[in-house]
Motif scaffolding. Structure first.
Motif, PDB file in Angstrom:
ATOM      1  N   PRO A 216       0.811  -1.235   0.000  1.00  0.00           N
ATOM      2  CA  PRO A 216       0.000   0.000   0.000  1.00  0.00           C
ATOM      3  C   PRO A 216       0.839   1.278   0.000  1.00  0.00           C
ATOM      4  CG  PRO A 216      -0.814  -1.507   1.665  1.00  0.00           C
ATOM      5  CD  PRO A 216       0.461  -2.074   1.148  1.00  0.00           C
ATOM      6  N   VAL A 217       2.004   1.226   0.625  1.00  0.00           N
ATOM      7  CA  VAL A 217       2.893   2.390   0.607  1.00  0.00           C
ATOM      8  C   VAL A 217       3.396   2.633  -0.810  1.00  0.00           C
ATOM      9  CG1 VAL A 217       5.073   3.317   1.489  1.00  0.00           C
ATOM     10  CG2 VAL A 217       3.548   2.071   2.999  1.00  0.00           C
ATOM     11  N   THR A 218       3.770   1.560  -1.490  1.00  0.00           N
ATOM     12  CA  THR A 218       4.220   1.667  -2.874  1.00  0.00           C
ATOM     13  C   THR A 218       3.104   2.185  -3.764  1.00  0.00           C
ATOM     14  OG1 THR A 218       5.664  -0.232  -2.492  1.00  0.00           O
ATOM     15  CG2 THR A 218       5.276   0.399  -4.777  1.00  0.00           C
ATOM     16  N   ARG A 219       1.909   1.689  -3.579  1.00  0.00           N
ATOM     17  CA  ARG A 219       0.762   2.137  -4.362  1.00  0.00           C
ATOM     18  C   ARG A 219       0.504   3.622  -4.158  1.00  0.00           C
ATOM     19  NH1 ARG A 219      -4.355   3.197  -2.915  1.00  0.00           N
ATOM     20  NH2 ARG A 219      -5.943   3.055  -4.531  1.00  0.00           N
ATOM     21  N   SER A 220       0.532   4.051  -2.910  1.00  0.00           N
ATOM     22  CA  SER A 220       0.272   5.452  -2.602  1.00  0.00           C
ATOM     23  C   SER A 220       1.345   6.363  -3.197  1.00  0.00           C
ATOM     24  CB  SER A 220       0.214   5.635  -1.083  1.00  0.00           C
ATOM     25  OG  SER A 220       0.052   6.980  -0.756  1.00  0.00           O
ATOM     26  N   ALA A 221       2.606   5.975  -3.090  1.00  0.00           N
ATOM     27  CA  ALA A 221       3.695   6.775  -3.654  1.00  0.00           C
ATOM     28  C   ALA A 221       3.598   6.839  -5.171  1.00  0.00           C
ATOM     29  CB  ALA A 221       5.041   6.194  -3.226  1.00  0.00           C
ATOM     30  N   MET A 222       3.241   5.731  -5.794  1.00  0.00           N
ATOM     31  CA  MET A 222       3.099   5.699  -7.259  1.00  0.00           C
ATOM     32  C   MET A 222       1.933   6.574  -7.710  1.00  0.00           C
ATOM     33  SD  MET A 222       5.344   3.662  -8.803  1.00  0.00           S
ATOM     34  CE  MET A 222       4.548   3.096 -10.269  1.00  0.00           C
TER      35      MET A 222
ATOM     36  N   HIS B 296      10.448   8.284 -14.362  1.00  0.00           N
ATOM     37  CA  HIS B 296       9.956   9.396 -13.553  1.00  0.00           C
ATOM     38  C   HIS B 296       9.157   8.937 -12.335  1.00  0.00           C
ATOM     39  CE1 HIS B 296      11.265  12.249 -16.571  1.00  0.00           C
ATOM     40  NE2 HIS B 296      10.671  11.520 -17.499  1.00  0.00           N
ATOM     41  N   VAL B 297       8.160   8.122 -12.563  1.00  0.00           N
ATOM     42  CA  VAL B 297       7.244   7.761 -11.486  1.00  0.00           C
ATOM     43  C   VAL B 297       7.912   6.831 -10.483  1.00  0.00           C
ATOM     44  CG1 VAL B 297       5.038   6.679 -10.954  1.00  0.00           C
ATOM     45  CG2 VAL B 297       5.257   8.100 -12.988  1.00  0.00           C
ATOM     46  N   LEU B 298       8.468   5.746 -10.943  1.00  0.00           N
ATOM     47  CA  LEU B 298       9.071   4.766 -10.038  1.00  0.00           C
ATOM     48  C   LEU B 298      10.288   5.349  -9.325  1.00  0.00           C
ATOM     49  CD1 LEU B 298       8.810   1.898  -9.016  1.00  0.00           C
ATOM     50  CD2 LEU B 298      10.235   1.145 -10.895  1.00  0.00           C
ATOM     51  N   ARG B 299      11.123   6.034 -10.050  1.00  0.00           N
ATOM     52  CA  ARG B 299      12.332   6.600  -9.449  1.00  0.00           C
ATOM     53  C   ARG B 299      11.993   7.616  -8.362  1.00  0.00           C
ATOM     54  NH1 ARG B 299      16.667   8.723 -13.547  1.00  0.00           N
ATOM     55  NH2 ARG B 299      16.690   6.497 -13.997  1.00  0.00           N
TER      56      ARG B 299
ATOM     57  N   GLY C 223      11.333   6.948  -2.659  1.00  0.00           N
ATOM     58  CA  GLY C 223      11.725   7.548  -1.383  1.00  0.00           C
ATOM     59  C   GLY C 223      10.901   7.054  -0.210  1.00  0.00           C
ATOM     60  N   PRO C 224       9.575   7.206  -0.249  1.00  0.00           N
ATOM     61  CA  PRO C 224       8.764   6.704   0.866  1.00  0.00           C
ATOM     62  C   PRO C 224       8.840   5.183   1.035  1.00  0.00           C
ATOM     63  CG  PRO C 224       7.455   8.119  -0.559  1.00  0.00           C
ATOM     64  CD  PRO C 224       8.770   7.928  -1.222  1.00  0.00           C
ATOM     65  N   VAL C 225       8.986   4.477  -0.071  1.00  0.00           N
ATOM     66  CA  VAL C 225       9.035   3.017  -0.003  1.00  0.00           C
ATOM     67  C   VAL C 225      10.310   2.560   0.719  1.00  0.00           C
ATOM     68  CG1 VAL C 225       9.127   0.906  -1.380  1.00  0.00           C
ATOM     69  CG2 VAL C 225       7.642   2.786  -2.080  1.00  0.00           C
ATOM     70  N   VAL C 226      11.437   3.182   0.400  1.00  0.00           N
ATOM     71  CA  VAL C 226      12.702   2.826   1.056  1.00  0.00           C
ATOM     72  C   VAL C 226      12.665   3.220   2.531  1.00  0.00           C
ATOM     73  CG1 VAL C 226      15.181   3.343   1.097  1.00  0.00           C
ATOM     74  CG2 VAL C 226      14.036   2.903  -1.062  1.00  0.00           C
ATOM     75  N   THR C 227      12.067   4.362   2.822  1.00  0.00           N
ATOM     76  CA  THR C 227      11.971   4.808   4.217  1.00  0.00           C
ATOM     77  C   THR C 227      11.151   3.836   5.055  1.00  0.00           C
ATOM     78  OG1 THR C 227      12.130   7.098   3.494  1.00  0.00           O
ATOM     79  CG2 THR C 227      11.260   6.705   5.695  1.00  0.00           C
ATOM     80  N   VAL C 228       9.989   3.459   4.561  1.00  0.00           N
ATOM     81  CA  VAL C 228       9.133   2.527   5.295  1.00  0.00           C
ATOM     82  C   VAL C 228       9.773   1.143   5.350  1.00  0.00           C
ATOM     83  CG1 VAL C 228       6.907   1.350   5.251  1.00  0.00           C
ATOM     84  CG2 VAL C 228       7.019   3.789   4.847  1.00  0.00           C
ATOM     85  N   GLY C 229      10.410   0.732   4.260  1.00  0.00           N
ATOM     86  CA  GLY C 229      11.098  -0.556   4.257  1.00  0.00           C
ATOM     87  C   GLY C 229      12.211  -0.624   5.281  1.00  0.00           C
ATOM     88  N   GLY C 230      12.937   0.479   5.461  1.00  0.00           N
ATOM     89  CA  GLY C 230      13.995   0.516   6.461  1.00  0.00           C
ATOM     90  C   GLY C 230      13.462   0.420   7.877  1.00  0.00           C
ATOM     91  N   THR C 231      12.335   1.076   8.135  1.00  0.00           N
ATOM     92  CA  THR C 231      11.760   0.987   9.480  1.00  0.00           C
ATOM     93  C   THR C 231      11.135  -0.377   9.742  1.00  0.00           C
ATOM     94  OG1 THR C 231       9.681   1.965   8.729  1.00  0.00           O
ATOM     95  CG2 THR C 231      11.325   3.458   9.632  1.00  0.00           C
ATOM     96  N   MET C 232      10.733  -1.058   8.692  1.00  0.00           N
ATOM     97  CA  MET C 232      10.157  -2.394   8.857  1.00  0.00           C
ATOM     98  C   MET C 232      11.219  -3.451   9.147  1.00  0.00           C
ATOM     99  SD  MET C 232       7.189  -2.368   5.902  1.00  0.00           S
ATOM    100  CE  MET C 232       7.712  -3.951   5.379  1.00  0.00           C
ATOM    101  N   LEU C 233      12.474  -3.107   8.941  1.00  0.00           N
ATOM    102  CA  LEU C 233      13.549  -4.070   9.148  1.00  0.00           C
ATOM    103  C   LEU C 233      13.611  -4.553  10.594  1.00  0.00           C
ATOM    104  CD1 LEU C 233      15.816  -5.482   7.659  1.00  0.00           C
ATOM    105  CD2 LEU C 233      17.304  -3.584   8.269  1.00  0.00           C
ATOM    106  N   ALA C 234      13.390  -3.665  11.549  1.00  0.00           N
ATOM    107  CA  ALA C 234      13.395  -4.073  12.961  1.00  0.00           C
ATOM    108  C   ALA C 234      12.266  -5.054  13.252  1.00  0.00           C
ATOM    109  CB  ALA C 234      13.269  -2.851  13.861  1.00  0.00           C
ATOM    110  N   GLY C 235      11.089  -4.795  12.702  1.00  0.00           N
ATOM    111  CA  GLY C 235       9.972  -5.718  12.882  1.00  0.00           C
ATOM    112  C   GLY C 235      10.236  -7.058  12.227  1.00  0.00           C
TER     113      GLY C 235
END
Length: 178
Positions: A82-88, A114-117, A121-133
């Motif tokens: 859903p984060v990826t969908r929202s960012a896209m 353009h769109v994916l690149r 940003g938000p996808v990598v940020t959320v993915g990094g915070t999910m690493l602890a979980g």
């Protein structure tokens, strides 16, 4: 990520199906997913080894990690899609994307360049915070695939299936405290 990209690029029934699937994947705890995967793919279908098997080599070890990895990935893919969908969707509505499309640039090129690149940003940020979980969930899923009597050395397929059935029955039954 692929599910989120697909949902953003193809609104309608596919978008709703991806959102429903990711909602269910997110709401289901990883240990429940692990038990369900063992029940279906190890006990009923017999495609992968269940709890209690002792891997002999590197490829066999990878084979034994298939279900635990999938159980972990399913929950976190449900969170990331859903984060990826929202960012896209946010990037698809930007002015530079509309200008590129109006100039005749192919949709695939616009999405990739353009769109994916810009949406990563938000996808990598959320993915990094999910690493602890993910690291915390690893110990829970590992417990669901562990067996107390691994060291007995038996490799019979029927014994493995019986252990998997027992593990599913014990771990899925409620525990009552008095």
């Amino acid at each position: 990520m692929a599910a989120g990209i697909l949902a953003a690029l193809r609104p309608g029934p596919l978008d709703r199906a991806v959102l429903l699937g990711t909602g269910v994947a997110t709401a289901t705890p990883s240990f429940v997913t692990a038990i369900a995967l063992v029940s279906v793919f190890s006990v009923q279908l017999g495609w992968v080894p269940g709890p209690g098997g002792t891997p002999s080599g590197f490829s066999d070890r990878l084979y034994h990690l298939t279900l635990p990895a999938f159980a972990l990935a399913l929950t976190f893919a449900g969170l990331l899609a859903p984060v990826t969908r929202s960012a896209m969707l946010d990037e698809l509505g930007r002015e530079h994307v509309e200008v590129a499309r109006a100039r005749g640039v192919a949709r695939r090129t616009v999405v990739r360049r353009h769109v994916l690149r810009n949406g990563l940003g938000p996808v990598v940020t959320v993915g990094g915070t999910m690493l602890a979980g993910l690291l915390m969930s690893t110990s829970i899923v590992e417990t669901a695939f562990d067996d107390a009597d691994v060291s007995d050395g038996r490799r019979n397929q029927d014994v493995r299936r019986a252990r998997a059935r027992r593990a599913c029955a014990v771990r899925s039954s409620p525990t009552w405290s008095r």
